[in-house]
Design a protein around this motif. Structure first.
Motif, mmCIF file in Angstrom:
data_model
loop_
_atom_site.group_PDB
_atom_site.id
_atom_site.type_symbol
_atom_site.label_atom_id
_atom_site.label_comp_id
_atom_site.label_asym_id
_atom_site.label_seq_id
_atom_site.Cartn_x
_atom_site.Cartn_y
_atom_site.Cartn_z
ATOM 1 N N GLN A 4 -3.125 46.351 -16.288
ATOM 2 C CA GLN A 4 -4.277 46.700 -15.295
ATOM 3 C C GLN A 4 -2.731 47.617 -14.423
ATOM 4 O O GLN A 4 -2.771 48.463 -14.462
ATOM 5 C CB GLN A 4 -4.891 45.950 -14.546
ATOM 6 N N ARG A 5 -1.211 46.959 -14.560
ATOM 7 C CA ARG A 5 -0.818 47.634 -14.156
ATOM 8 C C ARG A 5 0.416 48.559 -14.655
ATOM 9 O O ARG A 5 -0.134 49.943 -14.290
ATOM 10 C CB ARG A 5 0.576 46.503 -13.498
ATOM 11 N N ARG A 6 -0.018 48.767 -16.235
ATOM 12 C CA ARG A 6 0.110 49.443 -17.251
ATOM 13 C C ARG A 6 -1.242 50.868 -17.145
ATOM 14 O O ARG A 6 -0.335 52.381 -16.948
ATOM 15 C CB ARG A 6 0.412 49.049 -18.186
ATOM 16 N N ALA A 7 -2.356 50.040 -17.189
ATOM 17 C CA ALA A 7 -3.359 51.717 -17.199
ATOM 18 C C ALA A 7 -2.721 52.267 -15.681
ATOM 19 O O ALA A 7 -3.077 53.405 -16.222
ATOM 20 C CB ALA A 7 -4.631 50.906 -16.770
ATOM 21 N N ALA A 8 -2.944 52.013 -14.962
ATOM 22 C CA ALA A 8 -2.618 52.474 -13.486
ATOM 23 C C ALA A 8 -1.532 53.401 -13.608
ATOM 24 O O ALA A 8 -1.288 54.547 -12.412
ATOM 25 C CB ALA A 8 -2.605 51.218 -12.332
ATOM 26 N N ARG A 9 -0.055 53.145 -13.840
ATOM 27 C CA ARG A 9 1.196 53.579 -14.018
ATOM 28 C C ARG A 9 0.315 54.760 -14.883
ATOM 29 O O ARG A 9 0.857 56.062 -14.666
ATOM 30 C CB ARG A 9 2.166 52.649 -14.886
ATOM 31 N N TYR A 10 -0.303 54.453 -15.833
ATOM 32 C CA TYR A 10 -0.291 55.466 -17.333
ATOM 33 C C TYR A 10 -1.687 57.001 -16.820
ATOM 34 O O TYR A 10 -0.990 58.368 -15.926
ATOM 35 C CB TYR A 10 -1.373 55.169 -18.509
ATOM 36 N N GLN A 11 -1.836 56.156 -15.870
ATOM 37 C CA GLN A 11 -3.509 57.274 -14.850
ATOM 38 C C GLN A 11 -2.792 58.216 -13.859
ATOM 39 O O GLN A 11 -2.797 59.475 -13.775
ATOM 40 C CB GLN A 11 -4.653 56.492 -13.884
ATOM 41 N N GLN A 12 -1.897 57.133 -13.283
ATOM 42 C CA GLN A 12 -0.947 58.148 -11.710
ATOM 43 C C GLN A 12 -0.136 59.162 -12.462
ATOM 44 O O GLN A 12 -0.002 60.065 -12.451
ATOM 45 C CB GLN A 12 0.535 57.468 -11.292
ATOM 46 N N ARG A 13 0.862 58.685 -13.849
ATOM 47 C CA ARG A 13 1.348 59.938 -15.113
ATOM 48 C C ARG A 13 0.095 60.832 -15.143
ATOM 49 O O ARG A 13 1.487 61.713 -14.785
ATOM 50 C CB ARG A 13 2.238 59.345 -15.555
#
Length: 148
Positions: free
Chosen positions: A135-144
């Motif tokens: 979930q943290r990786r997905a949030a970072r990806y969405q932010q980028r």
């Protein structure tokens, strides 16, 4: 003198009693819960190997001290003996630890059930950890992706 294990009610045996236990002897009833902990904790396999090495220490010392041969042969005999002893010990690890638990007064199968339950808990914790990391990786990806 005995040492309490972090307020859990497990009484760790003193060194002389642990050595007796490692050699296959029983412990007094006050160490009953410690025996179950010893045979079911995450490091139960390492603890089993340590007990096996203690059991092999006496024959090892006798071979090194009494065999009338050169040091190379004595060390080779000791090395082979330890190797074969560990193979045998590892082959019967579950049965041996179960016998220790039975000797401490628990029903047969108690150690296996406790290890399986602990394994399920560890698997769930690992799954939750991995899910949170994803979930943290997905949030970072969405932010980028939103920054583009």
């Amino acid at each position: 003198m005995t040492e309490q294990d972090g307020g859990t009610g497990r009484v760790r045996p003193p060194v002389h009693r642990w050595l007796w236990y490692a050699l296959g002897g029983g412990l007094p009833a006050r160490h009953r819960s410690w025996v179950l902990h010893d045979t079911t904790t995450r490091t139960w396999g390492v603890r089993h190997v340590a007990r096996a090495l203690v059991q092999m220490a006496i024959p090892t010392a006798l071979v090194l001290a009494l065999v009338p041969a050169g040091w190379a042969l004595r060390l080779a005999v000791v090395g082979g003996g330890i190797f074969l002893g560990l193979i045998f010990s590892l082959a019967y690890m579950a049965e041996t630890t179960e016998q220790r638990v039975i000797k401490a007064g628990y029903a047969p199968g108690t150690a296996v059930r406790a290890r399986e339950a602990a394994s399920i808990v560890r698997q769930r914790e690992e799954s939750m950890r991995k899910r949170a990391a994803a979930q943290r990786r997905a949030a970072r990806y969405q932010q980028r992706a939103g920054d583009r």
